[in-house]
Scaffold this active site. Structure first.
Site, PDB file in Angstrom:
ATOM      1  N   GLU A 428      63.090   1.999  36.941  1.00  0.00           N
ATOM      2  CA  GLU A 428      64.474   1.797  36.528  1.00  0.00           C
ATOM      3  C   GLU A 428      65.368   1.441  37.715  1.00  0.00           C
ATOM      4  O   GLU A 428      66.239   0.565  37.606  1.00  0.00           O
ATOM      5  CB  GLU A 428      65.004   3.047  35.828  1.00  0.00           C
ATOM      6  CG  GLU A 428      64.250   3.441  34.572  1.00  0.00           C
ATOM      7  CD  GLU A 428      64.095   2.306  33.579  1.00  0.00           C
ATOM      8  OE1 GLU A 428      64.926   1.369  33.574  1.00  0.00           O
ATOM      9  OE2 GLU A 428      63.125   2.330  32.800  1.00  0.00           O
ATOM     10  N   HIS A 519      57.976  -7.226  27.866  1.00  0.00           N
ATOM     11  CA  HIS A 519      56.978  -6.189  28.100  1.00  0.00           C
ATOM     12  C   HIS A 519      55.585  -6.685  27.724  1.00  0.00           C
ATOM     13  O   HIS A 519      54.606  -6.341  28.383  1.00  0.00           O
ATOM     14  CB  HIS A 519      57.291  -4.932  27.292  1.00  0.00           C
ATOM     15  CG  HIS A 519      58.598  -4.284  27.630  1.00  0.00           C
ATOM     16  ND1 HIS A 519      59.770  -4.608  26.981  1.00  0.00           N
ATOM     17  CD2 HIS A 519      58.921  -3.341  28.546  1.00  0.00           C
ATOM     18  CE1 HIS A 519      60.765  -3.889  27.485  1.00  0.00           C
ATOM     19  NE2 HIS A 519      60.272  -3.106  28.439  1.00  0.00           N
TER      20      HIS A 519
END
Length: 930
Positions: A428, A519
């Site tokens: 992140e 993803h």
């Protein structure tokens, strides 16, 4: 999928390759031609003098101006705006934003790398995308208010899709609740989308919550500035996991008006050392601040950023804060985690606070010590972590970076709090690093690279800190330490050693699916980087990957540009010939080679290739198809073409070339109908397939979609920005036109279909005690309606289809079955009710789309799974009307969408397997694809 968003967008078109003009490059220099531009994509291994007395940006622009034969940039000082200058020792890196007549160009960034020492400055290389073919006007035909209304309306319609649920009763009653929060739009002005000669667009960000699920929404919508049609849209939400694997996360850009509390000067608040208990029970050192006035120790760390005299690392208690409150805003009422002693115990440990605070320091140290980077933005910004968020009081198993802070979900019975694994925190925080360097657009291939780089550095930090060997079988796992009961491989989100390649694993999907595969396709690229780390060792591989990110990559780069940037960065860092060969070998092993997209095959017949459109649908019937297309470079407004479904003959242009966007076509083989979006409204137009005059049959000032035609009847769905939808129809022979429900606001109708004089649609209506759902048929000859019988109590209805003798529809009667729908059939008079595909048990489909001929029903279905793969993407399944068997229509690997039944068992659809939006067909199903 189109190349301007990394050849994986199904939205932006790939520009035709155009080699850069020959130039007098010095011996040994490398020049990679640009794609669709005369400006090189990469120039490296040069050492050319630049103005040593000027500032870095002026010196860089001077270099480009002095070599127009190489760069083909007419006026760098006018058309290149410096957006970032980074100096690290003798190295200088300047990033420029391209402007076209003063309007920024989406993804148009060019980088100049220089070296300055001993009073001398040389340019060592350049890279990026400068689009030389732009000629579009910058005069907008629509204003900001219309752009916002259209963007909000199209987002609301897209969220709702073709499914009508009991949750829609909230809108039907005209009430607002937390689960039906209004969508709002913010206009960001004009931007040029670099398709061909350019498309002038208005950029609008739509924020809010999904009315059905309450999950956060952030859509980046680009509307053609002349006609107001959305030509590009994708989600700005950056999450750890793909949609379907966990609840959706939050918008990627924080609202400036709701920022975190400002940091106080570090010198005023000396820190103290403490300890904390992690989720796994181990104890780690923490940098804290002692608040004398409260006599408590706070998870605020000034020590890591004291070198630059600003910034702090803070970990905030967001337990029981809803994710929608933490999405792109600063939630009120939260405070930094605190404790009466400097030894944080079980409460901080089990919440994930200790892990988040300790890991943030670890990630900061990695970037500072290994790459000389001061915080995520390189300028000492605050690092804030919100820990423990939930989703409407339920566990939230995801994490995200929202452009300002990290937000970590609470976890659940199977997953620990999301901050409990260092590679997740590193992932992140690296999104923040990517955002302030290459700023890779979070869609398509560039988005997959964004995810891949976050995975690579997050995992690199984790395995280094834990001492895990690179040859450990579990070294490539992301999030493996979050499992409470299962083994690492059973709950890890991704594996960088999964061996994914472009030829075997690349999945062509639209932006509505995982933002174009950010993803789904990420381990193709991250796997190559991880192989380099295994071959060259951690220290060198990390330096190469970081240098490529910081000084070479630009926002719209895809896999091939990533390969070129990494090779050039390795060469710049002085690797040996053997090491350079290992870098190239890693990309080769994952299929990232020039032209790899051309090797993706299909089992269907192509009717029209490279539509260069998105979300515009297709139609079929009577042996003909109809579809929206753009030109070869995607720069022209969409037009409607029609052709024979057997592939014979040339397609016909049906719509006029009048600057409007002609979309959502349908045909019965004799007539084509479609919607035309212009700057004042939306018209439904009609024209015979054989040719003839174009007629306007309906005008809307909001929006229409879901067009169908049979004989004299044209059926459509009209929607508004508030999510209300109504099915309307026009009899083109008599001129009669009306809504099937009379346009009453308290009735919500959708998903219309037509055959002969019968229209079928889903209906949400007030019952005796609550709103109820049902499928209704309307006879346009008599004006009578009939509500078809149900075998249970519907919770959701999907699309309908009318055949010669029956009505077919999708229905969900069990809200607990995870989204499965039955395929239900009844005679037109309501008799013979039968589920030809069950809602539960063997053969149940996660269906959301349906089309039918008189012989077969074709269903679009998608299987939710914790591991995205080919089988979980939208695929087409076909059943005879008696439901005696179920077969896959096609075994193509990419996304299959917008199916339209012709006659017999033939289906026409838009397929993404080749990396483009191709219109394809099959005469009969392919089978079980086993």
């Amino acid at each position: 999928m189109a190349a301007l968003l990394g050849s994986a967008a199904l939205v932006l078109s790939a520009l035709p390759a155009q080699a850069a003009a020959p130039s007098a490059a010095p011996p040994g220099a490398g020049i990679v031609p640009g794609d669709g531009t005369a400006t090189p994509a990469l120039v490296d291994a040069i050492s050319e003098p630049a103005d040593a007395a000027a500032g870095p940006a002026d010196a860089a622009r001077g270099h480009l101006a002095d070599r127009k034969a190489r760069y083909r940039i007419a006026d760098p000082r006018r058309d290149l705006e410096p957006v970032q200058t980074r100096t690290e020792g003798a190295e200088e890196t300047v990033r420029f934003q391209q402007k076209h007549h003063g309007v920024p160009v989406l993804g148009g960034q060019y980088v100049v790398r220089m070296e300055k020492k001993a009073g001398r400055r040389v340019v060592t290389g350049t890279s990026g995308k400068y689009f030389t073919g732009l000629t579009t006007s910058t005069d907008a035909g629509i204003d900001a208010s219309l752009a916002v209304r259209r963007a909000v309306a199209t987002t609301a319609s897209r969220l709702r899709g073709a499914t009508l649920t009991k949750a829609d009763a909230v809108r039907a009653k005209g009430k607002k609740t937390a689960r039906a929060a209004a969508l709002t739009g913010t206009d960001h002005g004009l931007v040029v989308i670099p398709r061909g000669t350019g498309v002038l667009a208005r950029h609008v960000t739509v924020r809010g919550a999904d009315p059905a699920t309450g999950e956060p929404v952030l859509q980046e919508v680009y509307l053609d500035a002349a006609a107001g049609f959305p030509v590009l849209r994708y989600s700005g939400i950056k999450t750890l996991t793909a949609p379907g694997t966990a609840p959706a996360a939050a918008p990627a850009k924080a609202a400036a008006a709701q920022a975190a509390p400002a940091a106080a000067p570090a010198a005023e608040f000396p820190g103290v050392k403490g300890t904390g208990l992690r989720v796994d029970g181990s104890k780690v050192p923490l940098d804290l601040y002692y608040d004398r006035s409260a006599d408590r120790y706070l998870m605020t760390d000034y020590a890591h950023q004291r070198d630059n005299g600003q910034g702090m690392i803070s970990t905030w208690d967001a337990r029981d804060v809803d994710v929608t409150e933490a999405s792109g805003r600063w939630p009120g009422g939260i405070s930094v985690f605190s404790h009466p002693t400097s030894d944080f115990g079980k409460e901080a440990g089990q919440s994930g606070a200790t892990d988040a605070h300790w890991a943030a320091g670890q990630v900061y140290d990695y970037y500072k010590q290994k790459h000389g980077r001061s915080s995520l933005d390189g300028r000492g910004m605050n690092i804030d972590s919100l820990v423990g968020v939930t989703l409407y009081g339920q566990p939230y198993v995801n994490a995200f970076w929202d452009g300002r802070k990290m937000v970590y979900g609470s976890g659940d019975s199977e997953y620990k709090p999301l901050s409990a694994d260092l590679d997740v925190v590193g992932h992140e925080m690296t999104h923040g690093v990517v955002e302030s360097t290459a700023n890779l657009v979070y869609a398509g291939q560039s988005g997959a690279m964004n995810e891949a780089i976050a995975d690579y550095f997050g995992n690199a930090i984790d395995v280094t800190a834990s001492g895990t060997s690179m040859d450990d079988p579990d070294a490539g796992l992301i999030g493996e330490d979050l499992c409470r009961t299962a083994g690492p491989r059973d709950c890890a989100f991704r594996d960088l050693n999964d061996g994914a390649t472009t030829s075997k694993n690349f999945l062509g999907v639209a932006f509505s699916t995982d933002n174009g595969g950010v993803h789904l396709n990420s381990t193709i690229y991250s796997g190559a980087l991880w192989d380099i780390r295994e071959d060259l060792g951690a220290e060198l591989a990390d330096r190469i990957a970081y240098r490529a990110l910081d000084a070479y990559l630009t926002p719209l780069d895809g896999f091939t540009e990533g390969r070129d940037a990494t090779i050039a960065a390795a060469r710049e860092l002085g690797v040996t010939a053997k090491q350079l060969k290992a870098v190239k070998r890693a990309f080769d092993a994952h299929g990232i080679v020039p032209g790899w997209e051309k090797a993706l095959g299909v089992d269907s017949d192509k009717l029209l290739g490279k539509l260069n459109t998105s979300g515009t649908g297709t139609g079929a019937g009577g042996g003909w198809w109809a579809a929206s297309t753009s030109n070869d470079d995607g720069s022209e407004p969409y037009s409607v073409h029609a052709g024979r479904t057997d592939g014979k003959g040339a397609p016909k242009l049906i719509s006029p070339n009048d600057g409007r966007y002609h979309v959502y076509p349908a045909t019965d083989g004799k007539t084509v109908v479609w919607a035309a979006f212009g700057d004042t409204g939306v018209d439904i137009l009609s024209r015979p397939v054989a040719g003839g005059p174009i007629r306007t049959v309906w005008t809307s000032f909001t929006g229409v979609e879901g067009l169908r035609v049979d004989g004299d009847l044209v059926v459509f769905t009209e929607y508004d920005p508030f999510g209300s939808q109504h099915v309307g129809y026009v009899n083109t022979r008599t001129g009669k036109q009306e809504y099937v429900d009379g346009g009453r606001y308290h009735l919500s109708t959708a998903v219309g279909s037509v055959k002969g004089n019968t229209i079928a649609y889903g209906k949400l209506y007030p019952g005796q005690t609550e709103y109820e759902l049902g499928v209704e048929v309307f006879d346009t000859t008599t004006g009578k309606t009939r509500l078809l019988p149900q075998s249970g109590t519907p919770q959701a209805l999907g699309e309908t289809a009318v055949t010669r003798d029956s009505v077919v529809w999708l229905v969900d009667e069990n809200a607990e079955d995870g989204g499965r729908m039955a395929v239900r059939r009844a005679n037109r008079d309501g008799t013979g009710l039968k589920d030809i595909s069950p809602e539960t048990g063997d053969g149940a489909l996660f269906a959301y789309g349906l089309t039918a001929s008189d012989e077969a029903v074709t269903v679009t279905a998608q299987t939710p799974d914790t591991a995205y793969r080919n089988e979980t993407l939208p695929k087409l399944w076909q059943l005879p009307l008696d439901g005696s068997r179920v077969q896959r229509v096609s075994c193509n690997r990419g996304e299959q969408s917008y199916a339209a039944a012709d006659g017999g068992r033939r289906v026409v659809w838009i397929d993404g397997t080749t990396g483009w939006t191709d219109l394809v067909t099959r005469e009969r199903p392919a089978g079980d694809c086993g």
